[in-house]
Design an enzyme around this catalytic site. Structure first.
Site, PDB file in Angstrom:
ATOM      1  N   LYS A 195      -3.939  -3.145  10.428  1.00  0.00           N
ATOM      2  CA  LYS A 195      -4.841  -3.225   9.271  1.00  0.00           C
ATOM      3  C   LYS A 195      -6.289  -3.381   9.737  1.00  0.00           C
ATOM      4  O   LYS A 195      -7.204  -2.764   9.183  1.00  0.00           O
ATOM      5  CB  LYS A 195      -4.430  -4.397   8.369  1.00  0.00           C
ATOM      6  CG  LYS A 195      -3.127  -4.121   7.613  1.00  0.00           C
ATOM      7  CD  LYS A 195      -2.526  -5.351   6.953  1.00  0.00           C
ATOM      8  CE  LYS A 195      -1.164  -5.023   6.341  1.00  0.00           C
ATOM      9  NZ  LYS A 195      -0.453  -6.209   5.810  1.00  0.00           N
TER      10      LYS A 195
ATOM     11  N   GLN B 217      -1.609 -12.617   5.547  1.00  0.00           N
ATOM     12  CA  GLN B 217      -0.360 -11.958   5.933  1.00  0.00           C
ATOM     13  C   GLN B 217       0.840 -12.871   5.653  1.00  0.00           C
ATOM     14  O   GLN B 217       0.856 -14.031   6.051  1.00  0.00           O
ATOM     15  CB  GLN B 217      -0.414 -11.582   7.425  1.00  0.00           C
ATOM     16  CG  GLN B 217       0.785 -10.805   7.918  1.00  0.00           C
ATOM     17  CD  GLN B 217       0.925  -9.416   7.277  1.00  0.00           C
ATOM     18  OE1 GLN B 217      -0.048  -8.702   7.107  1.00  0.00           O
ATOM     19  NE2 GLN B 217       2.136  -9.060   6.905  1.00  0.00           N
TER      20      GLN B 217
ATOM     21  N   ASP C 196      -4.178  -7.568  -1.947  1.00  0.00           N
ATOM     22  CA  ASP C 196      -2.719  -7.399  -1.892  1.00  0.00           C
ATOM     23  C   ASP C 196      -2.131  -7.311  -3.300  1.00  0.00           C
ATOM     24  O   ASP C 196      -0.975  -6.919  -3.475  1.00  0.00           O
ATOM     25  CB  ASP C 196      -2.082  -8.594  -1.166  1.00  0.00           C
ATOM     26  CG  ASP C 196      -1.657  -8.243   0.256  1.00  0.00           C
ATOM     27  OD1 ASP C 196      -1.481  -7.043   0.544  1.00  0.00           O
ATOM     28  OD2 ASP C 196      -1.492  -9.179   1.061  1.00  0.00           O
TER      29      ASP C 196
END
Ligand code: NDP
Length: 295
Positions: free
Chosen positions: A54, A98, A121
């Site tokens: 990412k 994450q 997200d």
């Protein structure tokens, strides 16, 4: 029938090129690049790989990356404090924490602490609620990537029978909401679903997000179905190594389906592309600008 192999890598490259163009334009207009902060807690090797890719993709798109790597002894309070700092940092348009987090940290609490405008997200309850009620928000990257592939394959999804296998907040539920938003007729299957094969047999669209290697068999599918395989499962091979497989038995499914995503190279690359997409969109909205076109 041999199914068309849906090339997620190529589709993702196209999205990333568009994002890079939009990021450059944003920089020119505002004097700064869109910024994405990534937060990794602990040393889970798979999570470290995801975060690294990412961060790399962020730089390649001409965006600014802010990487935070914290030890797994980090307390929930310390993590919440970092999230607060990132919420307040004007250079940061997107915050990605994450998952999974170490067990002593309550992920729900951390997700809820992220500013919904920076929640790239799309896991914050506000964004989940916006998706469910048809309002603009930030949409979870993996299902958004699946929808992108489905629309590229099928065009209009209206009236199609769709079966989503899996009901997680990260993939299954938002996927179902997105398909409903496209006027598909949606069934959500899960571990308590009776006669799953029979449920799947009616589907024009199958999205498998289960986490069970090759669970969906070729003879479950309706001929001509389009199959999106979200699963990423590492299975041992005869030579003592391992390989990645999806939730769908690819070879037999490809005999029946019209089109199918491979694993790897299908949904995975789209997830990162959509994260970048969400970040430039968040940057525009935070700057009071209209959503960029072409995404
Ligand atoms: P979860 O474990 O959170 O959810 C799995 C879902 O599958 C649950 O809803 C569960 O049902 C259902 N399920 C489990 N067993 C069965 C069964 N035998 N029959 C029918 N349904 C079943 O997983 P995620 O949604 O987070 O991820 C799913 C898969 O997608 C994983 O392989 C993951 O690695 C992969 N993934 C891939 C991404 C990518 O970028 N390509 C991103 C995110 C995930 P119940 O709710 O009843 O327990």
């Amino acid at each position: 029938m041999t199914a068309r192999r849906i090339d997620g890598k190529a589709a993702a490259a196209a999205v990333r090129a568009t994002v890079a163009r939009i990021a450059a334009d944003f920089r020119q207009r505002t004097g700064r690049a869109p910024g994405l902060a990534t937060v990794l807690v602990g040393e889970d090797p798979a999570s470290a790989v995801y975060v690294r890719s990412k961060v790399k993709a962020t730089a390649e798109a001409g965006m600014e990356g802010f990487s935070h790597s914290l030890p797994d002894t980090t307390s929930e309070a310390e993590l919440l404090e970092l999230v607060e700092r990132l919420n307040a940092d004007d250079r940061v348009d997107g915050i990605l924490v994450q998952l999974p987090l170490p067990r002593h940290i309550d992920s729900d609490r951390v997700i809820a602490a992220i500013d919904p405008a920076k929640d790239v997200d799309g896991f914050h309850p506000i964004n989940a609620g916006r998706l469910a009620t048809g309002l603009d928000g930030l949409v979870p990257c993996t299902p958004f990537g699946c929808l992108h592939l489905l629309k590229a394959e099928l065009g209009d999804l209206s009236g199609k029978q769709a079966v989503v296998i899996g009901r997680s907040n990260i993939v299954g539920k938002p996927m179902a909401m997105l398909l409903l938003g496209e006027s598909a007729t949606v069934t959500i299957a899960h571990s308590r679903t009776e006669d799953l094969a029979e449920v799947v047999r009616h589907a024009d669209i199958v999205v498998a997000a289960v986490g069970r290697p090759e669970m969906v068999k070729g003879d479950w599918l309706k001929p001509g179905a389009v199959v999106i395989d979200v699963g990423i499962n590492r299975v041992p091979t005869a030579d003592g190594k391992s390989r990645l497989v999806g939730d769908v038995a690819y070879d037999e499914a490809a005999e029946v389906a019209a089109a199918i995503t491979p694993v790897p190279g299908g949904v995975g690359p789209m997830t990162i592309a959509m994260l970048l997409r969400n970040t430039v969109v968040a940057a525009h909205r935070r700057a009071g600008m209209a959503d960029p076109e072409g995404l």
